[in-house]
Design a protein around this motif. Structure first.
Motif: not given
Length: 168
Positions: A42-55, A57-60, A69-74
């Protein structure tokens, strides 16, 4: 959309692998869901949204990966941030599970995953409860693992290279 169409559509987002195409790194389409899922798959939608947002921001500003768009390190860093947020939310939403996870985290400096239940002082009831919540699963060798979405926040390291695995 079928699975292959979804994988193809997500390539511009996170690339094919968490590294170059010829690397021995994980395939992104498998790594992301496995990293965010519990052992009940099971994956919670908020975890997906948080993951995409965090990644994101860190990819910029990282020009090393023009194909995504999203880098491996991010993405790896985002998993750690998501894990911390998930455990914080569990502490609020499910105090029993939160207390059990906090107690387990006190062993993270001395215990590596996979571990025996006795290594982290888990009772049979604790193991059963954690298993029902998807926070613990028995590996093929009889030892226990935690999903990545929990492991990072609790500070458990792995023996050898970390494996992102689905329910065992």
């Amino acid at each position: 959309m079928g699975y292959d169409e979804i994988v193809e559509a997500l390539l511009p987002l996170w690339g094919a692998k968490l590294g170059t195409e010829n690397s021995r790194e994980a395939w992104a389409e498998r790594w992301v869901p496995a990293a965010l899922a519990d052992f009940n798959e099971q994956i919670q939608a908020r975890d997906v949204v948080r993951f995409l947002c965090e990644a994101a921001v860190a990819s910029v500003g990282d020009a090393k990966w023009p194909d995504r768009l999203l880098t491996p390190v991010a993405m790896r860093r985002a998993l750690s941030a998501c894990s911390r947020a998930k455990v914080e939310e569990i502490n609020q939403e499910n105090p029993l599970l939160g207390a059990l996870l906090r107690r387990m985290s006190t062993f993270s400096d001395s215990v590596k995953m996979p571990f025996d239940a006795a290594d982290v002082e888990l009772t049979a009831d604790d193991v059963e409860a954690l298993g029902q919540w998807g926070a613990l699963a028995r590996d093929v060798d009889g030892r226990y693992r935690m999903p990545e979405i929990y492991r990072h926040a609790l500070g458990f390291r792995t023996q050898g290279r970390a494996r992102v695995v689905r329910g065992l």
